[in-house]
Design an enzyme around this catalytic site. Structure first.
Site, short mmCIF file in Angstrom:
data_model
loop_
_atom_site.label_atom_id
_atom_site.label_comp_id
_atom_site.label_asym_id
_atom_site.label_seq_id
_atom_site.Cartn_x
_atom_site.Cartn_y
_atom_site.Cartn_z
CB THR A 1 -0.93 0.06 1.23
OG1 THR A 1 -0.11 0.01 2.42
CG2 THR A 1 -1.91 -1.09 1.25
CB CYS B 1 -2.77 1.80 12.79
SG CYS B 1 -3.94 2.32 11.52
NE ARG C 1 -0.33 7.35 0.13
CZ ARG C 1 -1.41 6.91 0.74
NH1 ARG C 1 -1.74 7.37 1.93
NH2 ARG C 1 -2.16 5.98 0.17
CB CYS D 1 -2.79 5.42 13.15
SG CYS D 1 -1.47 5.04 11.99
ZN LIG Z 1 -2.50 3.67 10.36
#
Ligand SMILES: [Zn+2]
Length: 353
Positions: free
Chosen positions: A34, A42, A67, A72
């Site tokens: 991702t 998180c 990134r 979170c």
């Molecule tokens: Zn997160």
């Protein structure tokens, strides 16, 4: 140390699987598929272990091309701190300013939009900016009381202006925290003074937030025991001469009550009691209400007995005018400080209105 505890891949993976908030700050994990990196706590969907990379700092994760997760917000720490500092700064401004400052101006001074300022203030401080400001005014009021020649002057100096009504709206926010009250007012400093009025002796006790007790009695030597009974764990002391103006103001009020009590009150009670007392404070001198009517007014028409009991547990004689609640048949009804006192109070109010 935190970082040592989560120094192995095994420990880190376990922390991620458990969304362990204890691991926050010790490392960050990034997901190759991702391109996003997260705090261990998180609650994003658990990634495949094979796609996870660990980093010690946000900078490391970002220089590796990841990134920050929007959920979170791993890099938000310094931002949060910055916001907190802005709010603390706003509190200081309010503490230092005698006159009230508009919300817009205050927000502008700390570089926040009025909307965000209000929201963040409430979130961080726990009360609205307005409530905080009125609390500060009350504190100044009690400080000034000692050095002012009159309560009116103290009110002026605390920044309330000349109007007692502005004062009145704010006093409900001055109550002692229920948790503190439940602990017998532990950590609270209470000062009391005694005076005479047409109903005998009266004792007035105050915290730095307002008057917390007004009771009648025949014996000035035993009256202070009431304060100890009500607030068993508080630091209680007899007031010096600085309390005199406050006492006079209370006695004046008992002898010729205006519509509302002007001094700040430190009211404690259950939510139900507070509801009842709020209704009582709306009954004007010279008027009365039955227990049934009060029960109806708070939307609990069947709670007549509970209303009577809330009246009986009022500890702010006349300031919370429980004497203006009478039985349906027009009889005086009971009174915490004796029916004779109740009758005389009602008579004196009839004469004056
Ligand atoms: Zn997160």
């Amino acid at each position: 140390m935190k970082s040592e505890k989560f120094s192995t891949d095994k420990a880190r993976w376990q922390a991620v699987r458990e969304s362990n908030a204890d691991a926050d700050g010790a490392f960050y994990y990034a997901v190759i598929t991702t391109g996003v990196y997260c705090r261990p706590s998180c609650n994003a969907k658990l990634p495949n272990r094979d796609n996870v990379e660990y980093f010690t700092t946000c900078d490391d994760a970002e220089s590796a091309g990841y990134r920050a997760c929007r959920k979170c917000r791993p890099a938000a720490t310094s931002k949060v701190v910055e916001t907190e500092q802005k709010i603390i700064h706003a509190c200081r401004i309010m503490e230092e300013n005698e006159s009230s400052i508009k919300l817009d101006e205050l927000a502008a001074q700390v570089n926040l939009s009025p909307y965000h300022f209000h929201r963040l203030f409430k979130k961080i401080v726990g009360v609205t900016p307005k409530q905080y400001a009125s609390r500060q005014q009350a504190l100044r009021f009690f400080k000034n009381l000692k050095s002012s020649s009159s309560v009116t002057e103290a009110i002026y100096r605390a920044g309330y202006g000349s109007s007692g009504t502005a004062y009145d709206k704010k006093r409900d926010q001055l109550a002692m925290k229920p948790s503190v009250y439940r602990k017998g007012a532990e950590g609270v400093t209470i000062t009391y003074g005694l005076a005479t009025c047409f109903l005998g002796w009266v004792i007035v006790a105050a915290t730095d937030r307002g008057i917390c007790l007004i009771e009648f009695g025949d014996d000035p030597d035993t009256l202070p025991e009431l304060v100890h009974t009500r607030f068993p764990n508080a630091q209680i002391s007899k007031a010096d001469s600085g309390f005199k103006t406050l006492l006079e103001e209370v006695v004046d009020f008992i002898e010729s009550p205006k519509d509302t009590f002007q001094l700040p009150l430190d009211i404690q009670g259950t939510a139900f009691q507070q509801q009842v007392w709020t209704v009582l404070r709306q009954i004007k001198p010279g008027e009365s209400m039955s227990y049934t009517e009060v029960a109806e007014r708070i939307g609990k028409p069947k709670a007549v007995r509970a209303v009577a009991s809330a009246c009986a547990s009022n500890k702010l004689a006349v300031a919370v005018p429980c004497h203006r609640v009478v039985s349906k048949t027009g009889k005086t009804g009971g009174y915490r400080w004796g029916t004779e006192r109740k009758r005389r109070l009602l008579e004196s109010e009839q004469d004056q209105s």
